[in-house]
Motif scaffolding. Structure first.
Motif, mmCIF file in Angstrom:
data_model
loop_
_atom_site.group_PDB
_atom_site.id
_atom_site.type_symbol
_atom_site.label_atom_id
_atom_site.label_comp_id
_atom_site.label_asym_id
_atom_site.label_seq_id
_atom_site.Cartn_x
_atom_site.Cartn_y
_atom_site.Cartn_z
ATOM 1 N N ALA A 35 0.747 -1.133 0.105
ATOM 2 C CA ALA A 35 -0.111 -0.034 -0.203
ATOM 3 C C ALA A 35 0.914 1.410 0.010
ATOM 4 C CB ALA A 35 -0.956 -0.223 1.219
ATOM 5 N N LYS A 36 2.127 1.128 0.510
ATOM 6 C CA LYS A 36 2.775 2.323 0.446
ATOM 7 C C LYS A 36 4.072 2.512 -0.542
ATOM 8 C CE LYS A 36 2.610 2.847 5.538
ATOM 9 N NZ LYS A 36 2.106 4.241 5.586
ATOM 10 N N LEU A 37 4.408 1.175 -1.069
ATOM 11 C CA LEU A 37 5.425 1.157 -1.995
ATOM 12 C C LEU A 37 4.959 0.742 -3.456
ATOM 13 C CD1 LEU A 37 8.168 -0.431 0.327
ATOM 14 C CD2 LEU A 37 8.162 1.975 -0.570
ATOM 15 N N GLY A 38 4.116 -0.090 -3.447
ATOM 16 C CA GLY A 38 3.740 -0.814 -4.761
ATOM 17 C C GLY A 38 4.355 -2.218 -4.764
ATOM 18 N N PRO A 39 4.226 -3.003 -5.645
ATOM 19 C CA PRO A 39 4.116 -4.557 -5.534
ATOM 20 C C PRO A 39 5.673 -4.798 -5.580
ATOM 21 C CG PRO A 39 3.068 -4.079 -7.492
ATOM 22 C CD PRO A 39 3.067 -2.822 -6.733
ATOM 23 N N GLN A 40 6.623 -3.959 -6.589
ATOM 24 C CA GLN A 40 7.924 -4.504 -6.823
ATOM 25 C C GLN A 40 8.776 -4.222 -5.698
ATOM 26 O OE1 GLN A 40 6.193 -2.741 -9.208
ATOM 27 N NE2 GLN A 40 5.557 -4.349 -10.270
ATOM 28 N N ALA A 41 8.811 -3.080 -5.200
ATOM 29 C CA ALA A 41 9.639 -2.834 -3.867
ATOM 30 C C ALA A 41 9.180 -3.789 -2.900
ATOM 31 C CB ALA A 41 9.627 -1.468 -3.830
ATOM 32 N N ALA A 42 8.022 -3.721 -2.470
ATOM 33 C CA ALA A 42 7.393 -4.454 -1.318
ATOM 34 C C ALA A 42 7.656 -5.959 -1.552
ATOM 35 C CB ALA A 42 5.858 -4.297 -1.424
ATOM 36 N N LEU A 43 7.639 -6.708 -2.614
ATOM 37 C CA LEU A 43 7.861 -8.040 -3.034
ATOM 38 C C LEU A 43 9.575 -8.250 -2.777
ATOM 39 C CD1 LEU A 43 5.538 -9.064 -5.823
ATOM 40 C CD2 LEU A 43 5.447 -9.537 -3.473
ATOM 41 N N ILE A 44 10.387 -7.474 -3.319
ATOM 42 C CA ILE A 44 11.938 -7.619 -2.788
ATOM 43 C C ILE A 44 12.007 -7.583 -1.217
ATOM 44 C CG2 ILE A 44 13.964 -6.248 -3.161
ATOM 45 C CD1 ILE A 44 13.155 -5.350 -5.981
ATOM 46 N N MET A 45 11.419 -6.536 -0.791
ATOM 47 C CA MET A 45 11.495 -6.728 0.865
ATOM 48 C C MET A 45 10.909 -7.957 1.493
ATOM 49 S SD MET A 45 10.512 -2.697 1.501
ATOM 50 C CE MET A 45 10.727 -2.592 3.317
ATOM 51 N N LYS A 46 10.018 -8.280 0.890
ATOM 52 C CA LYS A 46 9.271 -9.681 1.530
ATOM 53 C C LYS A 46 10.222 -10.809 1.448
ATOM 54 C CE LYS A 46 5.229 -12.849 0.833
ATOM 55 N NZ LYS A 46 5.744 -13.821 0.463
ATOM 56 N N ALA A 47 10.662 -10.959 0.055
ATOM 57 C CA ALA A 47 11.574 -11.903 -0.352
ATOM 58 C C ALA A 47 12.828 -11.747 0.699
ATOM 59 C CB ALA A 47 11.972 -12.177 -1.740
ATOM 60 N N ALA A 48 13.451 -10.800 0.726
ATOM 61 C CA ALA A 48 14.715 -10.596 1.392
ATOM 62 C C ALA A 48 14.514 -11.007 3.049
ATOM 63 C CB ALA A 48 15.140 -9.052 1.382
ATOM 64 N N ALA A 49 13.116 -10.649 3.474
ATOM 65 C CA ALA A 49 12.853 -10.978 4.775
ATOM 66 C C ALA A 49 13.008 -12.642 5.111
ATOM 67 C CB ALA A 49 11.601 -10.327 5.423
ATOM 68 N N GLU A 50 12.122 -13.019 4.184
ATOM 69 C CA GLU A 50 11.639 -14.468 4.282
ATOM 70 C C GLU A 50 12.750 -15.676 3.487
ATOM 71 O OE1 GLU A 50 7.814 -15.144 2.683
ATOM 72 O OE2 GLU A 50 7.022 -13.531 3.970
ATOM 73 N N ASN A 51 13.586 -15.039 2.759
ATOM 74 C CA ASN A 51 14.662 -15.798 1.842
ATOM 75 C C ASN A 51 15.867 -14.903 1.789
ATOM 76 O OD1 ASN A 51 12.957 -18.437 1.184
ATOM 77 N ND2 ASN A 51 11.690 -16.696 0.787
ATOM 78 N N PRO A 52 16.078 -14.441 2.585
ATOM 79 C CA PRO A 52 17.504 -13.719 2.477
ATOM 80 C C PRO A 52 18.702 -14.138 1.619
ATOM 81 C CG PRO A 52 17.602 -14.461 4.641
ATOM 82 C CD PRO A 52 16.436 -14.866 4.075
ATOM 83 N N HIS A 53 18.948 -15.496 1.885
ATOM 84 C CA HIS A 53 20.158 -15.938 1.232
ATOM 85 C C HIS A 53 19.723 -16.627 -0.191
ATOM 86 C CE1 HIS A 53 22.260 -15.122 4.621
ATOM 87 N NE2 HIS A 53 21.678 -15.973 5.574
ATOM 88 N N ALA A 54 18.501 -16.583 -0.575
ATOM 89 C CA ALA A 54 18.258 -17.204 -1.987
ATOM 90 C C ALA A 54 18.533 -16.161 -3.115
ATOM 91 C CB ALA A 54 16.622 -17.249 -2.142
ATOM 92 N N PRO A 55 18.871 -16.829 -4.250
ATOM 93 C CA PRO A 55 19.407 -15.770 -5.442
ATOM 94 C C PRO A 55 18.375 -15.096 -6.199
ATOM 95 C CG PRO A 55 19.254 -18.292 -6.121
ATOM 96 C CD PRO A 55 19.015 -18.360 -4.516
ATOM 97 N N ALA A 56 18.366 -13.810 -6.013
ATOM 98 C CA ALA A 56 17.506 -12.928 -6.667
ATOM 99 C C ALA A 56 17.602 -12.900 -8.218
ATOM 100 C CB ALA A 56 17.296 -11.698 -6.005
ATOM 101 N N LEU A 57 18.760 -12.728 -8.500
ATOM 102 C CA LEU A 57 19.062 -12.387 -9.920
ATOM 103 C C LEU A 57 20.453 -12.789 -10.513
ATOM 104 C CD1 LEU A 57 20.611 -9.745 -10.717
ATOM 105 C CD2 LEU A 57 18.672 -8.553 -9.962
ATOM 106 N N THR A 58 20.765 -13.250 -11.637
ATOM 107 C CA THR A 58 21.810 -13.484 -11.864
ATOM 108 C C THR A 58 22.020 -12.709 -13.371
ATOM 109 O OG1 THR A 58 22.274 -15.615 -11.097
ATOM 110 C CG2 THR A 58 23.664 -15.028 -13.080
ATOM 111 N N ASP A 59 23.109 -11.947 -13.688
ATOM 112 C CA ASP A 59 23.499 -11.413 -14.885
ATOM 113 C C ASP A 59 24.997 -11.622 -15.188
ATOM 114 O OD1 ASP A 59 24.813 -9.517 -13.181
ATOM 115 O OD2 ASP A 59 23.482 -7.778 -13.814
ATOM 116 N N GLU A 60 25.588 -10.881 -16.061
ATOM 117 C CA GLU A 60 26.766 -10.863 -16.559
ATOM 118 C C GLU A 60 27.782 -10.595 -15.479
ATOM 119 O OE1 GLU A 60 27.591 -8.959 -20.306
ATOM 120 O OE2 GLU A 60 25.399 -9.069 -20.733
#
Length: 533
Positions: A35-60
């Motif tokens: 409600a305060k940030l919108g889905p993308q920023a909120a979901l990154i925060m949620k994943a970081a809290a619940e799965n901090p060591h899980a890989p989020a992205l891989t690039d070059e």
């Protein structure tokens, strides 16, 4: 949406794994962030809290965990705030798919800045016009687009999201360096973002999304199986709604996004094999190029983990669907939608096999209706009319004040189509693509699909051109397979044997490739309509 539909959507999100109804404390925190940030920023925060060591992205440059993505987004948000652009000011990002783009998306909302996702295919003058129209106050961009950005006024600050060799000045890495990684106070409401439409005529329109329902993920994932904490190769650009929407749902499931700055068909197979990816997000022309590698190269890569190919962005021919699934298994989920309506319908693999050409059924909270040219509802199956959609994430209107036509709460998609006896949707063509030849209505898409079934045709585009006798006639542009005869009369005879005579293209032109925009749509205005030599 009705209360019943809301409940159905929440239950689907629980079944999919997007939310856990058994942890109401997590639900409340997620709802407040959204409600305060919108889905993308909120979901990154949620994943970081619940799965901090899980890989989020891989690039070059390697891999970022969700904790690293969250903390770097906080640091970049602090740097953006110190630019003093003003509350809810618009910043633009012109970047390919990589961590710089993702960090910008994650940081903008935290800094209470509205983000405009720029199309990498814009010409310099178009970019300048979009920046002016959207009142963009700063631009973050990849160094390869420096010539484009040079068209902007000097007063617009600019920073690099990706620096090629020799272009390492004023980067977001420099902005981030040394700043605290703790979060800023959250704004009262989301600043939102702007996605440019991927239309193939004129200046792209800005489609804003300010407040997105937390149920939006259910709309996308209802009929498409997403992995949970699995790997997703995203080949479709994130600046377009296809890649952006799929990546957002992936965030809600703590998935690992594999990002590639440029599309290369063999690199896609290599990425799927290396990361044992369960999902690929792509546009149809990418599937054509993957198949064109041939059986020998495809067989080098173990893609047995692949379960879902999320395809959207432009029409997918039945022939391409069948050929791809004959090679990779029953994996294609053909998504019909647009920037404005999001996902309107999805054809699952069995539906595409059983009913070639269908774009499937609407997901939860979405309804599709067919209206005639007088605005009356079409209820009979197999009768073509204008396609309208009512969705759980309603369109806010374009940033220039214009809006799509709405009837009874359903919004026009700009397409013509029909429903069959089983309620499956078919798209017959664009409203503005239909031509009248000798008094008959003709939809070029039907002819394109027929031509694509030929083994000697890689892809085809059919348009209408002026004709002194019939008013308009069809002209077919064909990319022929290697070694094909390239005989125009053979093509005309083939169509004449299977379709009505007025659907036979009078002109058949063989070309090396079809003009496309960065999201894979054919740019028909670049096909020649004048006299042929």
């Amino acid at each position: 949406m009705s209360a019943r539909e809301n409940l159905h959507a929440v239950l689907r999100m629980h079944q999919i794994g997007i939310v856990n109804l058994l942890r109401p404390d997590h639900l409340v925190r997620a709802a407040v962030r959204n409600a305060k940030l919108g889905p993308q920023a909120a979901l990154i925060m949620k994943a970081a809290a619940e799965n901090p060591h899980a890989p989020a992205l891989t690039d070059e440059r390697g891999t970022l965990t969700y904790r690293q993505l969250d903390e770097l987004s906080n640091a970049l948000a602090r740097a953006l705030r110190e630019l003093n652009l003003g509350e809810r000011a618009v910043i633009g990002v012109l970047a390919r798919d990589h961590r710089g783009l993702v960090l910008t998306i994650g940081a903008a909302a935290r800094a209470n800045l509205r983000l405009a996702l720029m199309n990498t295919g814009l010409a310099p003058q178009q970019l300048a016009e979009v920046v002016g129209r959207e009142n963009v106050r700063a631009v973050l961009y990849d160094s390869e687009f420096a010539d484009l950005v040079d068209a902007l006024p000097d007063a617009v600050p600019r920073y690099l999201t990706w620096a090629d060799e020799g272009a390492a000045d004023r980067t977001i890495d420099m902005l981030i360096a040394g700043r605290p990684v703790t979060p800023l106070p959250m704004p009262d409401r989301p600043p939102g973002f702007i996605i440019l439409t991927s239309g193939t005529t004129g200046l792209p329109k800005g489609a804003p999304r300010t407040k997105v329902s937390p149920l939006a993920s259910a709309l996308i994932a209802d009929r498409i199986p997403f992995p949970r904490q699995g790997a997703i190769v995203i080949a479709s650009p994130l600046f377009h709604s296809t890649g952006f929407g799929a990546w957002t749902v992936g965030l809600s499931l703590a998935d690992h996004a594999i990002l590639l700055r440029r599309f290369d068909p063999e690199r896609i197979l290599r990425a799927i094999a290396e990361h044992k990816a369960q999902m690929l997000v792509a546009v149809p022309t990418m599937l054509t190029r993957i198949l064109s590698l041939g059986p020998e190269i495809i067989a080098r890569y173990d893609v047995s983990a692949l379960r879902t190919v999320f395809v959207a962005g432009s029409p997918l021919t039945p022939d391409l669907t069948n050929r791809f699934q004959d090679t990779f298994g029953e994996v294609i989920y053909n998504v019909y939608g647009s920037t404005e309506v999001a996902v309107a319908s999805v054809a699952q693999p069995a539906e595409s096999r059983r009913a070639p050409g269908t774009v499937g059924r609407p997901p939860v909270t979405v309804h599709v209706a067919i209206y005639d040219d007088h605005g009356l509802r079409v209820t009979r199956p197999h009768e073509t009319g204008r396609v309208f959609v009512r969705t759980g994430i309603p369109f806010e209107g374009y940033t220039d004040g214009r809006h799509k036509q709405v009837i009874d709460g359903f919004m026009s998609t700009g397409d013509r189509g029909h429903l069959d006896d089983a309620g499956l949707l078919y798209i017959d063509g664009r409203d503005d693509d239909m031509i009248i030849s000798g008094g008959e209505n003709v939809y070029p898409l039907e002819v394109e699909n027929l031509l694509a079934e030929r083994d000697d045709v890689i892809e085809a585009a059919v348009i209408g051109v002026d004709d002194p006798e019939f008013g308009t006639r069809l002209r077919a542009f064909i990319v022929a397979a290697e070694g094909a005869a390239r005989d125009p009369q053979e093509i005309r005879d083939y169509v004449r044997a299977l379709l009505a005579r007025y659907k036979v293209p009078r002109d058949v032109v063989f070309i090396d490739e079809l003009p496309r925009n960065p999201t894979g749509k054919i740019v028909r205005r670049e096909l020649p309509t004048g006299p042929l030599d």
